[in-house]
Design a protein around this motif. Structure first.
Motif, PDB file in Angstrom:
ATOM      1  N   ALA A  13      49.849  11.613  39.751  1.00  0.00           N
ATOM      2  CA  ALA A  13      50.291  12.994  39.889  1.00  0.00           C
ATOM      3  C   ALA A  13      51.414  13.289  38.901  1.00  0.00           C
ATOM      4  CB  ALA A  13      50.760  13.240  41.315  1.00  0.00           C
ATOM      5  N   SER A  14      51.555  14.552  38.552  1.00  0.00           N
ATOM      6  CA  SER A  14      52.629  14.976  37.654  1.00  0.00           C
ATOM      7  C   SER A  14      53.964  14.924  38.395  1.00  0.00           C
ATOM      8  CB  SER A  14      52.369  16.391  37.159  1.00  0.00           C
ATOM      9  OG  SER A  14      52.470  17.305  38.233  1.00  0.00           O
ATOM     10  N   PHE A  15      55.044  15.036  37.635  1.00  0.00           N
ATOM     11  CA  PHE A  15      56.372  15.018  38.257  1.00  0.00           C
ATOM     12  C   PHE A  15      56.541  16.221  39.182  1.00  0.00           C
ATOM     13  CE2 PHE A  15      61.001  15.686  38.335  1.00  0.00           C
ATOM     14  CZ  PHE A  15      61.374  14.463  38.868  1.00  0.00           C
ATOM     15  N   GLY A  16      55.977  17.364  38.799  1.00  0.00           N
ATOM     16  CA  GLY A  16      56.056  18.552  39.652  1.00  0.00           C
ATOM     17  C   GLY A  16      55.354  18.335  40.990  1.00  0.00           C
ATOM     18  N   ALA A  17      54.196  17.706  40.963  1.00  0.00           N
ATOM     19  CA  ALA A  17      53.472  17.418  42.202  1.00  0.00           C
ATOM     20  C   ALA A  17      54.254  16.418  43.050  1.00  0.00           C
ATOM     21  CB  ALA A  17      52.087  16.866  41.880  1.00  0.00           C
ATOM     22  N   THR A  18      54.925  15.491  42.390  1.00  0.00           N
ATOM     23  CA  THR A  18      55.745  14.525  43.107  1.00  0.00           C
ATOM     24  C   THR A  18      56.924  15.228  43.776  1.00  0.00           C
ATOM     25  OG1 THR A  18      55.143  12.785  41.553  1.00  0.00           O
ATOM     26  CG2 THR A  18      57.101  12.409  42.883  1.00  0.00           C
ATOM     27  N   MET A  19      57.566  16.159  43.063  1.00  0.00           N
ATOM     28  CA  MET A  19      58.690  16.906  43.644  1.00  0.00           C
ATOM     29  C   MET A  19      58.231  17.723  44.849  1.00  0.00           C
ATOM     30  SD  MET A  19      61.483  16.086  42.262  1.00  0.00           S
ATOM     31  CE  MET A  19      62.518  17.346  42.959  1.00  0.00           C
ATOM     32  N   ASP A  38      48.709  11.495  48.396  1.00  0.00           N
ATOM     33  CA  ASP A  38      49.972  11.185  47.719  1.00  0.00           C
ATOM     34  C   ASP A  38      50.175   9.684  47.572  1.00  0.00           C
ATOM     35  OD1 ASP A  38      50.501  13.855  47.517  1.00  0.00           O
ATOM     36  OD2 ASP A  38      51.897  13.910  49.212  1.00  0.00           O
ATOM     37  N   ALA A  39      49.869   8.950  48.627  1.00  0.00           N
ATOM     38  CA  ALA A  39      50.055   7.499  48.587  1.00  0.00           C
ATOM     39  C   ALA A  39      49.195   6.861  47.499  1.00  0.00           C
ATOM     40  CB  ALA A  39      49.725   6.889  49.947  1.00  0.00           C
ATOM     41  N   ALA A  40      48.054   7.446  47.230  1.00  0.00           N
ATOM     42  CA  ALA A  40      47.161   6.886  46.219  1.00  0.00           C
ATOM     43  C   ALA A  40      47.507   7.340  44.805  1.00  0.00           C
ATOM     44  CB  ALA A  40      45.719   7.274  46.535  1.00  0.00           C
ATOM     45  N   PRO A  44      55.588   5.677  41.878  1.00  0.00           N
ATOM     46  CA  PRO A  44      56.768   5.304  42.670  1.00  0.00           C
ATOM     47  C   PRO A  44      58.098   5.643  41.989  1.00  0.00           C
ATOM     48  CG  PRO A  44      55.206   3.491  42.589  1.00  0.00           C
ATOM     49  CD  PRO A  44      54.701   4.545  41.665  1.00  0.00           C
ATOM     50  N   ILE A  45      58.156   5.537  40.680  1.00  0.00           N
ATOM     51  CA  ILE A  45      59.381   5.876  39.959  1.00  0.00           C
ATOM     52  C   ILE A  45      59.674   7.367  40.115  1.00  0.00           C
ATOM     53  CG2 ILE A  45      60.513   5.935  37.699  1.00  0.00           C
ATOM     54  CD1 ILE A  45      60.090   3.109  38.838  1.00  0.00           C
ATOM     55  N   HIS A  46      58.647   8.205  40.021  1.00  0.00           N
ATOM     56  CA  HIS A  46      58.828   9.648  40.209  1.00  0.00           C
ATOM     57  C   HIS A  46      59.303   9.955  41.625  1.00  0.00           C
ATOM     58  CE1 HIS A  46      55.869  10.895  36.765  1.00  0.00           C
ATOM     59  NE2 HIS A  46      56.992  10.345  36.311  1.00  0.00           N
ATOM     60  N   VAL A  47      58.791   9.217  42.607  1.00  0.00           N
ATOM     61  CA  VAL A  47      59.196   9.451  43.997  1.00  0.00           C
ATOM     62  C   VAL A  47      60.673   9.123  44.178  1.00  0.00           C
ATOM     63  CG1 VAL A  47      58.849   8.721  46.394  1.00  0.00           C
ATOM     64  CG2 VAL A  47      56.876   9.080  44.909  1.00  0.00           C
ATOM     65  N   ILE A  48      61.122   8.019  43.590  1.00  0.00           N
ATOM     66  CA  ILE A  48      62.529   7.625  43.708  1.00  0.00           C
ATOM     67  C   ILE A  48      63.425   8.655  43.035  1.00  0.00           C
ATOM     68  CG2 ILE A  48      64.232   5.904  42.981  1.00  0.00           C
ATOM     69  CD1 ILE A  48      61.963   3.805  43.388  1.00  0.00           C
TER      70      ILE A  48
END
Length: 73
Positions: A13-19, A38-40, A44-48
């Protein structure tokens, strides 16, 4: 039966989707289907990084509100 070589590559996912996912996670409002997606797909770096940004915004908003309330007193 699908061969490992024939699987489609998993798109991250893109960073925007992660946000967006992190934003909804702060409220605890996620559908099971969205959570599994989302889990798939989330990086993980974007989530952090998104979580740290979300926490910083949350703390900033709280500090702003408290200062406004104290200034009015």
């Amino acid at each position: 039966m699908a061969n490992d070589d024939q699987r489609e590559p998993v798109k991250t996912a893109s960073f925007g989707a992660t946000m967006k996912a992190v934003f909804w996670s702060f409220f605890g409002v996620r559908k099971r289907r969205d959570y599994e997606h989302d889990a798939a797909n989330l990086n993980p770096i974007h989530v952090i990084v998104g979580g740290l940004i979300g926490v910083a915004l949350f703390i900033g908003i709280l500090v702003f509100v408290v200062r406004m309330v104290v200034a009015k007193s």
